[in-house]
Design a protein around this motif. Structure first.
Motif, short mmCIF file in Angstrom:
data_model
loop_
_atom_site.label_atom_id
_atom_site.label_comp_id
_atom_site.label_asym_id
_atom_site.label_seq_id
_atom_site.Cartn_x
_atom_site.Cartn_y
_atom_site.Cartn_z
N UNK A 108 0.84 -1.20 0.00
CA UNK A 108 0.00 0.00 0.00
C UNK A 108 0.87 1.26 0.00
N UNK A 109 1.94 1.23 0.79
CA UNK A 109 2.83 2.39 0.87
C UNK A 109 3.58 2.62 -0.44
N UNK A 110 3.92 1.54 -1.13
CA UNK A 110 4.62 1.68 -2.41
C UNK A 110 3.66 2.15 -3.50
N UNK A 111 2.45 1.64 -3.49
CA UNK A 111 1.48 2.03 -4.52
C UNK A 111 1.12 3.51 -4.42
N UNK A 112 1.05 4.05 -3.20
CA UNK A 112 0.57 5.43 -3.01
C UNK A 112 1.39 6.46 -3.82
N UNK A 113 2.74 6.47 -3.76
CA UNK A 113 3.48 7.47 -4.54
C UNK A 113 3.25 7.35 -6.05
N UNK A 114 3.14 6.11 -6.55
CA UNK A 114 2.88 5.95 -7.97
C UNK A 114 1.55 6.60 -8.35
N UNK A 115 0.52 6.34 -7.54
CA UNK A 115 -0.80 6.89 -7.82
C UNK A 115 -0.80 8.41 -7.68
N UNK A 116 -0.17 8.91 -6.64
CA UNK A 116 -0.18 10.35 -6.35
C UNK A 116 0.57 11.17 -7.39
N UNK A 117 1.65 10.60 -7.92
CA UNK A 117 2.54 11.39 -8.79
C UNK A 117 2.49 10.96 -10.25
#
Length: 242
Positions: A108-117
């Motif tokens: 979940x923590x790794x997916x978040x930056x990809x989605x956000x940026x």
């Protein structure tokens, strides 16, 4: 021998200067090495590499000894090494190497930056096929005859060697080998009495896979790299941005 290729670092970001993060990464390396091969440095090459990295980072010996002792006990959590694949904006491939005791949290923590940026997570093999895993060894260049050393180490698995700089701008030599030859090359260097500045495995972009981007787009990619690196579970981030 020339200046060896290294993926670009975001000089505007100072996150890796935070010693606590560096110590956390090395501590996990120590725990993983002890769990896999025991606490004896002499008979455990992975642990020996982790301890050498700790010394190079000025990690206190008491911290190193405590990490080894903790890892030898029954209460220490086991860490899984996971490799996540994804794409940054503008099609740059990203590999995220994580060490975690909670896969649900980490993914979940790794997916978040990809989605956000503006990036996206990839499927297994979608990005890793663009890279080769290699052993990387950094040596302080002062006092070393690079050309002689290169010739001497070719028979011990050396694939390429070039000039680079350390975190403080000091001159270093970066040596790379096939990952399978990592231990053999390390043993040859140790036999010569040469101290290492750092050792690790790296994912190196294959020839023809580098992405050239203008500065504004490259900055977007490096923001994603930096955000990923800030997570405590993330050990390393590799990309094919030229």
């Amino acid at each position: 021998m020339g200046r060896i290729f290294e993926t670009r670092k975001a000089t505007m970001f100072a996150r890796w200067n935070k010693m606590a993060k560096v110590f956390t990464r090395i501590t996990k390396d120590i725990v993983i090495a002890v769990k896999a091969g025991g606490p004896n440095i002499e008979s455990n090459p992975a642990l020996r590499r982790a301890v050498q990295n700790a010394r190079a980072a000025n990690m206190p010996k008491t911290n190193v000894d405590a990490a080894i002792k903790r890892a030898s006990g029954q209460d220490q959590a086991d860490y899984q090494i996971l490799l996540y694949e994804g794409f940054a904006p503008h099609g740059v491939g990203i590999l995220v190497e994580a060490a975690t005791d909670n896969v649900t949290r980490t993914v979940a923590n790794v997916r978040f930056p990809f989605t956000k940026l503006g990036g996206s997570m990839g499927t297994a093999g979608s990005v890793s096929r663009l890279f080769e895993r290699m052993g990387a060894i950094r040596l302080d260049a002062e006092g070393l005859n690079a050309e002689e050393l290169e010739l001497e180490l070719i028979d011990h698995g050396l694939e390429e060697m070039g000039e680079t700089t350390g975190e403080k701008g000091e001159k270093q030599l970066l040596l790379r080998c096939k990952f399978a030859d990592f231990g053999k090359l390390m043993s040859a260097i140790e036999a010569k009495g040469i101290a290492t500045a750092s050792t690790q495995s790296e994912y190196i972009p294959l020839p023809g896979t580098l992405k050239e981007l203008p500065e504004d787009q490259a900055t977007e990619v490096l923001k994603l790299v930096d955000m990923l690196e800030q997570d405590d579970d993330v050990q390393h981030v590799f990309h094919n941005l030229a």
